[in-house]
Write a protein that holds these residues in place. Structure first.
Motif: not given
Length: 170
Positions: A77, A104, A107-108
């Motif tokens: 990500c 990040t 999104l992960q």
């Protein structure tokens, strides 16, 4: 948000070896990333924290069987949120930007829903077990109540709709 170094006694979390490698590689390929499996016991190229954490170099994500799944997603990500010209220059350390770090992490969690048998609930539990720390406490508390800036940032870049259905055309 602080992304920690791995704890000295590694907690029980899902590992790359616990899932079908082709499923993981396909998910990352939807974002024009290549997933590489490093042999057990070998050094992981581009790993910021060291083994067993995932590594990144340009469009490549490196893992071993013992790499935590959350680490693979996190490092991938980092690359996904970067524009192509910045992604191409990445080697080991993807960013020093707080908003990119938050995006990040957010999104992960979303991408975990695209891995059979994982999902966001398990990923958030693994992130907590590994020691990710957030202002509100748990990963879930942050994700549900304190991540508006990450959602907005991802939305502005059209990254809130994970690419689970079909491969992304470059």
């Amino acid at each position: 948000m602080n992304t920690p170094a791995p704890p000295s006694a590694e907690p029980e979390v899902l590992r790359v070896r616990d899932r079908v490698f082709a499923d993981l590689a396909d998910l990352l390929a939807r974002y024009d990333l290549r997933l590489h499996q490093v042999a057990d016991g070998e050094k992981i190229p581009g790993s910021f924290w060291g083994e067993p954490e995932a590594g990144v170099i340009a469009d490549n994500v490196y893992v071993r069987g013992d790499t935590p799944l959350h680490s693979m997603l996190h490092e991938a990500c980092h690359l996904i949120v970067l524009p192509p010209e910045r992604r191409a220059a990445v080697h080991t350390d993807a960013t020093d930007s707080d908003i990119e770090e938050d995006a990040t992490c957010y999104l992960q969690i979303l991408l975990a829903d695209g891995i059979p048998g994982v999902g966001r609930e398990r990923l958030m539990a693994d992130m907590d077990a590994w020691g990710y720390s957030f202002r509100l406490g748990t990963t879930r508390d942050w994700f549900e109540g304190d991540a508006e800036d990450a959602r907005q940032w991802l939305g502005e870049r059209d990254l809130l709709a994970p690419r689970f259905g079909q491969r992304h055309a470059a």
